[in-house]
Scaffold this motif. Structure first.
Motif, PDB file in Angstrom:
ATOM      1  N   LEU A 270       0.822  -1.206   0.000  1.00  0.00           N
ATOM      2  CA  LEU A 270       0.000   0.000   0.000  1.00  0.00           C
ATOM      3  C   LEU A 270       0.859   1.260   0.000  1.00  0.00           C
ATOM      4  CD1 LEU A 270      -2.590  -1.207   2.621  1.00  0.00           C
ATOM      5  CD2 LEU A 270      -3.132  -0.580   0.266  1.00  0.00           C
ATOM      6  N   GLY A 271       2.183   1.098   0.074  1.00  0.00           N
ATOM      7  CA  GLY A 271       3.076   2.242   0.092  1.00  0.00           C
ATOM      8  C   GLY A 271       2.877   3.089   1.336  1.00  0.00           C
ATOM      9  N   VAL A 272       3.204   4.370   1.200  1.00  0.00           N
ATOM     10  CA  VAL A 272       3.061   5.309   2.323  1.00  0.00           C
ATOM     11  C   VAL A 272       1.600   5.746   2.371  1.00  0.00           C
ATOM     12  CG1 VAL A 272       3.846   7.474   3.341  1.00  0.00           C
ATOM     13  CG2 VAL A 272       5.447   6.071   2.032  1.00  0.00           C
ATOM     14  N   SER A 273       0.819   5.059   3.176  1.00  0.00           N
ATOM     15  CA  SER A 273      -0.625   5.296   3.196  1.00  0.00           C
ATOM     16  C   SER A 273      -1.207   5.306   4.596  1.00  0.00           C
ATOM     17  CB  SER A 273      -1.346   4.203   2.371  1.00  0.00           C
ATOM     18  OG  SER A 273      -0.904   4.173   1.042  1.00  0.00           O
ATOM     19  N   LEU A 274      -0.364   5.396   5.604  1.00  0.00           N
ATOM     20  CA  LEU A 274      -0.870   5.325   6.968  1.00  0.00           C
ATOM     21  C   LEU A 274      -1.737   6.537   7.312  1.00  0.00           C
ATOM     22  CD1 LEU A 274      -0.694   3.335   9.301  1.00  0.00           C
ATOM     23  CD2 LEU A 274       1.274   4.596  10.170  1.00  0.00           C
ATOM     24  N   HIS A 275      -1.627   7.602   6.512  1.00  0.00           N
ATOM     25  CA  HIS A 275      -2.434   8.798   6.728  1.00  0.00           C
ATOM     26  C   HIS A 275      -3.815   8.713   6.089  1.00  0.00           C
ATOM     27  CE1 HIS A 275      -0.480   9.164   2.825  1.00  0.00           C
ATOM     28  NE2 HIS A 275      -1.485   9.936   2.471  1.00  0.00           N
ATOM     29  N   SER A 276      -4.065   7.677   5.301  1.00  0.00           N
ATOM     30  CA  SER A 276      -5.326   7.558   4.570  1.00  0.00           C
ATOM     31  C   SER A 276      -6.443   7.096   5.495  1.00  0.00           C
ATOM     32  CB  SER A 276      -5.168   6.559   3.423  1.00  0.00           C
ATOM     33  OG  SER A 276      -6.420   6.076   2.976  1.00  0.00           O
ATOM     34  N   PRO A 277      -7.579   7.807   5.580  1.00  0.00           N
ATOM     35  CA  PRO A 277      -8.706   7.341   6.395  1.00  0.00           C
ATOM     36  C   PRO A 277      -9.178   5.948   6.000  1.00  0.00           C
ATOM     37  CG  PRO A 277      -9.017   9.647   5.828  1.00  0.00           C
ATOM     38  CD  PRO A 277      -7.827   9.155   5.034  1.00  0.00           C
ATOM     39  N   ALA A 278      -9.181   5.653   4.689  1.00  0.00           N
ATOM     40  CA  ALA A 278      -9.616   4.331   4.256  1.00  0.00           C
ATOM     41  C   ALA A 278      -8.675   3.245   4.765  1.00  0.00           C
ATOM     42  CB  ALA A 278      -9.704   4.284   2.730  1.00  0.00           C
ATOM     43  N   VAL A 279      -7.378   3.503   4.715  1.00  0.00           N
ATOM     44  CA  VAL A 279      -6.406   2.522   5.190  1.00  0.00           C
ATOM     45  C   VAL A 279      -6.467   2.403   6.710  1.00  0.00           C
ATOM     46  CG1 VAL A 279      -3.940   2.003   5.345  1.00  0.00           C
ATOM     47  CG2 VAL A 279      -4.911   2.807   3.183  1.00  0.00           C
ATOM     48  N   GLN A 280      -6.643   3.515   7.401  1.00  0.00           N
ATOM     49  CA  GLN A 280      -6.766   3.465   8.859  1.00  0.00           C
ATOM     50  C   GLN A 280      -7.973   2.635   9.278  1.00  0.00           C
ATOM     51  OE1 GLN A 280      -6.787   7.502  10.284  1.00  0.00           O
ATOM     52  NE2 GLN A 280      -4.712   7.928   9.550  1.00  0.00           N
ATOM     53  N   GLU A 281      -9.111   2.831   8.604  1.00  0.00           N
ATOM     54  CA  GLU A 281     -10.304   2.051   8.929  1.00  0.00           C
ATOM     55  C   GLU A 281     -10.072   0.579   8.646  1.00  0.00           C
ATOM     56  OE1 GLU A 281     -13.974   0.958  10.208  1.00  0.00           O
ATOM     57  OE2 GLU A 281     -12.977   2.899  10.458  1.00  0.00           O
ATOM     58  N   TRP A 282      -9.409   0.282   7.533  1.00  0.00           N
ATOM     59  CA  TRP A 282      -9.091  -1.112   7.184  1.00  0.00           C
ATOM     60  C   TRP A 282      -8.207  -1.751   8.246  1.00  0.00           C
ATOM     61  CZ3 TRP A 282      -3.996  -2.586   5.904  1.00  0.00           C
ATOM     62  CH2 TRP A 282      -3.853  -3.892   5.462  1.00  0.00           C
ATOM     63  N   LEU A 283      -7.204  -1.005   8.756  1.00  0.00           N
ATOM     64  CA  LEU A 283      -6.313  -1.553   9.769  1.00  0.00           C
ATOM     65  C   LEU A 283      -7.072  -1.971  11.028  1.00  0.00           C
ATOM     66  CD1 LEU A 283      -3.061   0.627   9.824  1.00  0.00           C
ATOM     67  CD2 LEU A 283      -3.212  -1.830   9.434  1.00  0.00           C
ATOM     68  N   THR A 284      -8.085  -1.195  11.387  1.00  0.00           N
ATOM     69  CA  THR A 284      -8.814  -1.531  12.612  1.00  0.00           C
ATOM     70  C   THR A 284      -9.559  -2.853  12.482  1.00  0.00           C
ATOM     71  OG1 THR A 284     -10.885  -0.386  11.997  1.00  0.00           O
ATOM     72  CG2 THR A 284      -9.148   0.925  13.064  1.00  0.00           C
ATOM     73  N   THR A 285      -9.813  -3.319  11.263  1.00  0.00           N
ATOM     74  CA  THR A 285     -10.559  -4.573  11.068  1.00  0.00           C
ATOM     75  C   THR A 285      -9.656  -5.792  10.969  1.00  0.00           C
ATOM     76  OG1 THR A 285     -10.547  -4.461   8.630  1.00  0.00           O
ATOM     77  CG2 THR A 285     -12.291  -3.250   9.796  1.00  0.00           C
ATOM     78  N   ARG A 286      -8.348  -5.613  11.001  1.00  0.00           N
ATOM     79  CA  ARG A 286      -7.436  -6.753  10.871  1.00  0.00           C
ATOM     80  C   ARG A 286      -7.444  -7.550  12.182  1.00  0.00           C
ATOM     81  NH1 ARG A 286      -7.609  -7.645   6.105  1.00  0.00           N
ATOM     82  NH2 ARG A 286      -9.521  -6.487   6.549  1.00  0.00           N
ATOM     83  N   ASP A 287      -7.344  -8.871  12.066  1.00  0.00           N
ATOM     84  CA  ASP A 287      -7.304  -9.676  13.292  1.00  0.00           C
ATOM     85  C   ASP A 287      -5.894  -9.787  13.858  1.00  0.00           C
ATOM     86  OD1 ASP A 287      -6.485 -11.268  11.205  1.00  0.00           O
ATOM     87  OD2 ASP A 287      -7.844 -12.926  11.627  1.00  0.00           O
ATOM     88  N   ALA A 288      -4.858  -9.402  13.080  1.00  0.00           N
ATOM     89  CA  ALA A 288      -3.484  -9.326  13.588  1.00  0.00           C
ATOM     90  C   ALA A 288      -2.734  -8.257  12.805  1.00  0.00           C
ATOM     91  CB  ALA A 288      -2.765 -10.662  13.467  1.00  0.00           C
ATOM     92  N   VAL A 289      -2.149  -7.288  13.518  1.00  0.00           N
ATOM     93  CA  VAL A 289      -1.345  -6.227  12.899  1.00  0.00           C
ATOM     94  C   VAL A 289       0.053  -6.301  13.490  1.00  0.00           C
ATOM     95  CG1 VAL A 289      -1.032  -3.749  12.584  1.00  0.00           C
ATOM     96  CG2 VAL A 289      -3.338  -4.734  12.526  1.00  0.00           C
TER      97      VAL A 289
END
Length: 554
Positions: A270-289
């Motif tokens: 996903l490259g440098v995308s940690l600032h993206s609201p869509a990517v942030q929301e997706w991260l919260t749904t992961r079962d392991a980060v």
């Protein structure tokens, strides 16, 4: 290439290597200690009080680059450290010179860069009451102690080697951060017993607790929706990061300092995308980060705190304090060296129930499209120019950037790079004027590699005098400046507040002419095609070339 001078070429005032090695001046003891730790290049500006240091550099094989301002010396040494993996060394004189480099020290602290600043200080027995001595200030060590990991004022020539070894021990065994060593003026010139050369011991990689490693591996093995977040602390574990990404079929997102640790063209990147609201929301749904070498801080997420993770957060960092940083405490804290820790995790997850790679690839592509859609109105006008830059770059090119809109909105997420390339950005502390002197440091380290600096016109003019330093290198170096006639980010923030823009609009400077005045070349590129042509010439012309891309400011 660094060369060692033969005795006949040694300056008259430098006794090395024929003098009694047990008694040295403080200046020679310092340079000897640096050379003993493998230092072959330093950045700095000679001054009245540091000449005894300069008098010994050549005899110990330490080459020197002289920027036009101490802040530039700090940024150049910072970039040298980032691209070589060895500490950068900067030499200042007393007082104002040391304060000039303080912003660069703060940036190195923020980005975990091993930068060593050495300076003279007031004499050993200098009275606390002001005497009017040249460059006198109340306390250099107190000033630097507040921006560096430590500031050490030595009290004897013998202590100099100890102080240097202490700094290099920090760089090798802990989270690398800048250090300052101050040598009193009278010790620089005094000949005293120096003792045997001291060197920092090699550091064995720290590995986390075995039980915690196994717990983390179990969560990753069982995860159906894993993800990786990579920061600058994962840079030395690029191979292991790629192995885990592919082994787990886990999409990977990076911070600014983690850019291109995994090839940004990889179908799971996903490259440098940690600032993206869509990517942030997706991260919260992961079962392991799995977050490696990152603070998960506002400078990367652009929010004060990430939404809470629904799954397990596994954090890997050499700094135990980072297990709780960014408002996201680790469920499984793995304190240790990233490469050693990820080696163990790769082995422990070989039998993982990997996510469906086809689904993971499709999910990654959809997320990148969502990220781009979020920012399309703001970022679109940069994309054709960034494509032209990318097409001109070799796989191992080095790109330096400034705290400028064209960089954090444009190049960080949209200029795709591979793992052999490097992208150097002033994250966290967010200083202006970093790109040009950082490019000089990178070019000094790797003259055979392409180096391109990206900046805005406002940031460039914090350090534009370093064009003279770049010209002295007689190496190709391209400087691309997106010119919006002032401080574009602050202008936009004022307008968003409903305020009339104040002190943010600048008269447009003829920057190509300024580059020519400093001994380089200059050009203007109004289209991506013109930029591609100018870059092609710049990257093969042995002098700095400044290319201005004019931007609309309405």
């Amino acid at each position: 290439m660094t060369t060692q001078h033969e005795p006949a070429a040694i300056p008259r005032h430098s006794p090395h290597p024929t003098a009694d090695p047990t008694r040295l001046t403080g200046g020679e003891a310092l340079v000897r200690a640096l050379a003993a730790h493998g230092v072959t290049r330093a950045f700095g500006i000679p001054g009245t009080h540091n000449l005894e240091i300069y008098g010994h550099l050549a005899a110990y094989g330490v080459e020197h680059v002289a920027p036009r301002h101490e802040q530039g010396a700090g940024y150049a040494a910072d970039a040298y450290a980032r691209v070589t993996g060895t500490p950068g060394v900067a030499i200042t004189t007393t007082g104002p010179a040391l304060l000039n480099i303080a912003a660069a020290v703060g940036q190195a602290y923020s980005d975990s860069v091993p930068l060593l600043v050495v300076s003279p200080g007031m004499p050993l027995r200098h009275p606390r009451q002001s005497t009017g001595l040249l460059h006198e200030m109340r306390s250099q060590t107190e000033a630097l102690r507040n921006v560096a990991a430590f500031s050490h004022r030595v009290s004897s020539v013998a202590e100099i080697g100890v102080a240097v070894a202490r700094a290099f021990t920090l760089f090798r065994s802990e989270r690398p951060r800048p250090a300052h060593i101050e040598i009193p003026l009278d010790l620089l010139e005094a000949k005293e017993p120096a003792g045997a050369p001291r060197t920092a011991p090699p550091a064995a990689p720290r590995v986390p607790d075995t039980a915690l490693l196994k717990e983390a591996a179990r969560f990753l093995r069982e995860a159906e929706r894993p993800a990786l977040v990579l920061g600058g602390g994962a840079r030395g574990a690029a191979g292991q990061c790629l192995a885990l990404t592919e082994q787990l079929a886990a999409p990977v997102v990076t911070t600014a300092n983690g850019k291109a640790i995994v090839d940004e063209q990889h179908p799971l990147s996903l490259g440098v995308s940690l600032h993206s609201p869509a990517v942030q929301e997706w991260l919260t749904t992961r079962d392991a980060v799995l977050a490696v070498g990152t603070e998960l801080a506002e400078s990367d997420t652009w929010v004060t705190e990430l939404p809470p993770f629904q799954g397990r957060l596994i954090r890997v960092d050499i700094d135990a304090a980072q297990m709780y940083a960014g408002g996201s405490p680790a469920d499984v804290p793995l304190v240790g060296d990233a490469a050693a820790t990820l080696d163990a995790l790769v082995q422990e997850t070989r039998e993982a129930r990997a996510a469906d790679p086809v689904r993971a690839h499709a999910e990654t592509a959809a997320l990148k499209a969502a990220r781009n859609a979020e920012s399309q109105p703001r970022d679109a006008h940069w994309l054709p120019f960034l494509d032209a830059i990318r097409d001109a770059l070799a796989p191992d090119a080095i790109v330096t950037s400034d705290s400028a809109q064209c960089c954090y909105y444009g190049a960080l997420p949209h200029l795709t790079l591979g793992p052999r390339a490097r992208y150097l950005h002033p994250t966290g502390f967010g200083t202006l004027g970093y790109a040009l002197p950082a490019a000089i440091g990178a070019k000094a380290a790797h003259p055979e590699r392409q180096v391109v600096a990206l900046s805005g016109d406002g940031g460039l003019q914090f350090s534009v005098q370093e064009l003279a330093t770049a010209a002295a290198l007689q190496q190709p170096l391209a400087v691309v400046v997106f010119d919006n006639s002032g401080y574009g980010e602050i202008r936009d923030e004022m307008k968003a507040r409903g305020d009339a823009p104040l002190a943010v609009d600048h008269a447009r400077v003829d920057l190509p002419a300024l580059a020519r005045a400093y001994g380089g070349h200059g050009a203007t590129a109004r289209t991506p095609e013109e930029l591609a042509k100018a870059l092609s010439t710049a990257l093969t012309t042995p002098t700095p070339t400044l290319i201005v891309v004019p931007e609309e400011t309405a």
